[in-house]
Write an enzyme that holds these catalytic residues in place. Sequence first.
Site, short mmCIF file in Angstrom:
data_model
loop_
_atom_site.label_atom_id
_atom_site.label_comp_id
_atom_site.label_asym_id
_atom_site.label_seq_id
_atom_site.Cartn_x
_atom_site.Cartn_y
_atom_site.Cartn_z
N GLU A 1 -5.78 7.10 14.33
CA GLU A 1 -4.63 6.73 13.49
C GLU A 1 -3.81 8.01 13.33
OE1 GLU A 1 -3.37 3.57 10.29
OE2 GLU A 1 -5.16 3.55 11.54
N CYS B 1 -1.56 2.95 14.38
CA CYS B 1 -2.99 2.75 14.65
C CYS B 1 -3.26 2.74 16.16
CB CYS B 1 -3.49 1.46 14.01
SG CYS B 1 -2.63 -0.03 14.58
N ASN C 1 0.81 -1.22 0.00
CA ASN C 1 0.00 0.00 0.00
C ASN C 1 0.85 1.27 0.00
OD1 ASN C 1 -2.63 1.41 0.36
ND2 ASN C 1 -1.83 1.89 2.37
N GLU D 1 7.55 -8.18 4.46
CA GLU D 1 6.20 -8.61 4.87
C GLU D 1 6.27 -10.10 5.14
OE1 GLU D 1 2.61 -9.32 6.02
OE2 GLU D 1 3.21 -7.24 5.66
#
Length: 366
Positions: free
Chosen positions: A358, A324, A223, A239
């Site tokens: 966030e 977050c 993203n 990741e």
Amino acid sequence: MTPEHLPTEQYDAQLAEKVARLQSMMAPFSGLVPEVFRSPASHYRMRAEFRLWHDGDDLYHIMFDQQTKSRIRVDSFPAASQLINTLMKAMIAGVRDNHALRHKLFQIDYLTTLSNQAVVSLLYHKKLDEEWREAATALRDALRAQGLNVHLIGRATKTKIELDQDYIDERLPVAGKEMIYRQVENSFTQPNAAMNIQMLEWALEVTKDSKGDLLELYCGNGNFSLALARNFNRVLATEIAKPSVAAAQYNIAANHIDNVQIIRMAAEEFTQAMNGVREFNRLQGIDLKRYQCETIFVDPPRSGLDSETEKMVQAYPRILYISCNPETLCKNLETLSQTHTVSRLALFDQFPYTHHMECGVLLTAK
């Protein structure tokens, strides 16, 4: 707030409370006033999960009150996209009187995009057979005949049936360029697409004069790393989840990006590799010393950065941190502020009408 009613008249007040709370939490580390990014007041969630309640002949979506745990019937959900609301009604109508689809159905998950694609997953406490597949195929075809671009998936214990595919492709306008993102069912995606666009554009703006390469930990489907690639010579991203890595590789090709390298490993493992503690077969053919990463991007889980990763990121001149959970961000800042200064601070209202915040910070070396 109830699932079927959003207090939109209170949006400005709830956002102001979050701004004040974030500013207070950040006071030990920065006197900056947060840059504030508003969410749409309704229809902002692109995914939603509901339990199903069987009440005689009736069937409906439910949620549970977080305090009392009592059951709440949900026939419409204004927090979710218009497409999810349309699909909620269509799915109940298509499943209610069909035994093969209704029997032992306990949950429906919806994933949608701004490009009006959807994946709907039906979760069962039973074995799924050919009768289920035939009924689900007929339902999918009926939904498509209504103009709905939808894919259905059946899930049961150790079973996943895809009628055709388990992903959809999102298209986001980001700083004058359309970005394509493959989103895989049951994998993490940003829930608020409008806010995601604003986060990507903010990240691009604060890194616009960057030098060297970018390192990203926890990159998901790419993203941020794909959007930020235009600001850096090269991007190296890590990741751990296989579906997310596969989606990221697809997204690299779909967006015609040639300067992003994805590595499947945990942030903790990458820290060990960077520090020369361990060697990994997954890094064969990748010379980490060739990368001149002057900026590191982290978007960690709610638990924040572990202590080893804290130490590792302090070696970089610039740290871009999307959080977050501002509480764990502040805990990390107790360490990071020893070597870095907060130079930008942003609040993204990812989850309106909730306590959750966030935020983003850009840290520069002292």
